[in-house]
Design a protein around this motif. Structure first.
Motif, PDB file in Angstrom:
ATOM      1  N   ARG A  15     -11.846  52.366  18.772  1.00 56.79           N
ATOM      2  CA  ARG A  15     -10.717  52.963  19.475  1.00 56.79           C
ATOM      3  C   ARG A  15     -11.263  53.826  20.620  1.00 56.79           C
ATOM      4  N   PRO A  16     -10.375  54.349  21.477  1.00 60.60           N
ATOM      5  CA  PRO A  16     -10.862  55.160  22.593  1.00 60.60           C
ATOM      6  C   PRO A  16     -11.833  56.273  22.160  1.00 60.60           C
ATOM      7  N   ALA A  17     -11.560  56.893  21.022  1.00 57.55           N
ATOM      8  CA  ALA A  17     -12.437  57.987  20.574  1.00 57.55           C
ATOM      9  C   ALA A  17     -13.877  57.534  20.381  1.00 57.55           C
ATOM     10  N   SER A  18     -14.074  56.261  19.946  1.00 55.63           N
ATOM     11  CA  SER A  18     -15.453  55.781  19.771  1.00 55.63           C
ATOM     12  C   SER A  18     -16.157  55.682  21.121  1.00 55.63           C
ATOM     13  N   GLY A  42      -3.958  58.094  26.346  1.00 56.65           N
ATOM     14  CA  GLY A  42      -4.757  58.263  25.137  1.00 56.65           C
ATOM     15  C   GLY A  42      -6.144  57.664  25.245  1.00 56.65           C
ATOM     16  N   GLY A  43      -6.493  57.193  26.450  1.00 53.83           N
ATOM     17  CA  GLY A  43      -7.804  56.579  26.655  1.00 53.83           C
ATOM     18  C   GLY A  43      -7.736  55.061  26.665  1.00 53.83           C
ATOM     19  N   VAL A  44      -6.587  54.516  26.274  1.00 55.13           N
ATOM     20  CA  VAL A  44      -6.432  53.054  26.228  1.00 55.13           C
ATOM     21  C   VAL A  44      -6.431  52.475  27.640  1.00 55.13           C
ATOM     22  N   VAL A 136     -14.153  53.525  31.993  1.00 51.47           N
ATOM     23  CA  VAL A 136     -13.815  52.430  31.081  1.00 51.47           C
ATOM     24  C   VAL A 136     -12.315  52.207  31.147  1.00 51.47           C
ATOM     25  N   ASN A 137     -11.930  51.041  31.649  1.00 51.90           N
ATOM     26  CA  ASN A 137     -10.506  50.761  31.830  1.00 51.90           C
ATOM     27  C   ASN A 137     -10.034  49.627  30.925  1.00 51.90           C
ATOM     28  N   GLU A 156      -4.133  58.436  19.675  1.00 53.58           N
ATOM     29  CA  GLU A 156      -5.454  58.070  20.212  1.00 53.58           C
ATOM     30  C   GLU A 156      -6.060  59.245  20.962  1.00 53.58           C
ATOM     31  N   PHE A 157      -5.214  59.965  21.709  1.00 55.86           N
ATOM     32  CA  PHE A 157      -5.735  61.125  22.421  1.00 55.86           C
ATOM     33  C   PHE A 157      -6.258  62.179  21.446  1.00 55.86           C
ATOM     34  N   ALA A 158      -5.518  62.406  20.371  1.00 56.53           N
ATOM     35  CA  ALA A 158      -5.944  63.406  19.376  1.00 56.53           C
ATOM     36  C   ALA A 158      -7.314  63.044  18.802  1.00 56.53           C
TER      37      ALA A 158
END
Ligand code: ADP
Ligand code: MG
Length: 319
Positions: A15-18, A42-44, A136-137, A156-158
């Protein structure tokens, strides 16, 4: 090939956090003093990590994207004493296989920056100071099945913010800023450890916890242990770092839990922040692609030391 690398990427990029975790690891390894993370949706949609570290030399740029290419260790033997966050050389390659990635970087020796588009391999001159920006898009744009598993942007942002929070706890000497959409979501300036911990976790946790400090042979422990009577307030606050790396480890969690046992009533969760320093040859960090698991050479000794240190901190005679 494409499929193999996408499957391998699944172990590193969930996921975005990784992505955020891996890129911030790299920035820290490059000696950054200031790291800025910018997220959209959220980074997605977009993740940008900007650092003021040493940058990547032009001739090393293509290598940075190659699977199993790392500049950080040269031999298997060096893995025993690895001091950097990265060493497997798979993060950038993994991310590039499941998203659109561009790298803009400049070393102190370069007259200007270079921008490398991972997919096309296109290299073009660019403008920025010394350091690296990784963009990263459209994470998982070509793997809709994976994209479907992502939660809401807010969730995802959290997770992404939590990833930066862990780095911020471990590296008080580095400044961090996190933007979501056009909002500055968090900013932690370089500070002394105690100040950083309060900045990240809140002054209330610091007030409701006691200092942990112990040294036993090749092992040193420091941090904060929440007082049992205040433990209920932050059940999610359980951080353990081994040699600066956030880990989830059952042995360590069990040791802490055992220390609390006498003083815990009911089902209260202890809150704690622990930094374990151990001689690198006594711990294996290469257990899992995300390095979130560790294996100790002498688990019993570690368990005993951690349990004793936390019991010491919680002892009622201590202030
Ligand atoms: P690893 O960190 O395990 O070496 P990565 O795939 O994360 O593997 O990165 C590959 C290589 O790219 C690193 O070894 C490093 O040389 C270079 N690199 C990546 N990010 C940065 C950065 N922010 N600053 C400088 N060099 C970087
Ligand atoms: Mg890395």
């Amino acid at each position: 090939d494409e499929l193999v690398s996408q499957i391998a990427a699944g172990e590193v990029v969930e996921r975005p956090a990784s992505v955020v975790r891996e890129l911030v690891d790299n920035a820290l390894d490059a000696g950054a003093r200031q790291i800025t993370v910018r997220l959209v949706a959220g980074g997605v949609r977009s993740i940008v990590v900007e650092d003021d570290g040493g940058g990547i030399a032009r001739e090393d740029l293509p290598l940075a994207l190659k699977r199993h290419a790392t500049s950080k260790i040269a031999s298997l033997a060096e893995l025993e004493s690895v001091a950097t966050m990265g060493f497997r050389g798979e993060a950038l390659a993994a991310i590039a296989s499941v998203a659109e990635m561009t790298l803009t970087t400049r070393t102190a020796e370069m007259p200007h920056a270079w921008r490398l588009q991972a997919r096309s391999g296109e290299l073009a001159p660019a403008a920025r100071g010394t350091g690296t920006t990784v963009e990263v898009n459209e994470l998982f744009f070509s793997t809709p099945a994976r994209r479907k598993f992502l939660k809401t942007d807010a969730t995802e942002f959290a997770h992404a913010l939590e990833a930066v929070r862990r780095h911020a706890l471990a590296r008080p000497d580095v400044g961090f800023a996190v933007w979501h959409e056009a909002r500055l979501a968090a900013q932690w300036r370089a500070a002394a450890p105690a100040q950083r911990w309060a900045d990240v976790l809140g002054a209330d946790f610091i007030a409701a916890s006691r200092g942990v400090q112990a040294e036993r042979g090749p092992l040193a422990l420091q941090g904060r242990a929440g007082q049992p009577e205040a433990a209920r307030s932050r059940a999610d606050l359980q951080y353990v770092f081994v040699n600066g790396r956030y880990v989830r480890d059952r042995l360590l969690a069990h040791a802490v839990r055992a220390a609390y046992e006498d003083q815990l009533h009911g089902s209260r969760q202890p809150a704690y922040l622990l930094f374990l320093q151990i001689a690198p040859e006594l711990v294996d960090v290469n257990v899992h692609p995300t390095k979130i698991e560790v294996r100790f050479r002498d688990g019993r000794a570690v368990h005993q030391a951690v349990r004793a240190a936390v019991e010491d901190a919680l002892a009622p005679t201590r202030a």
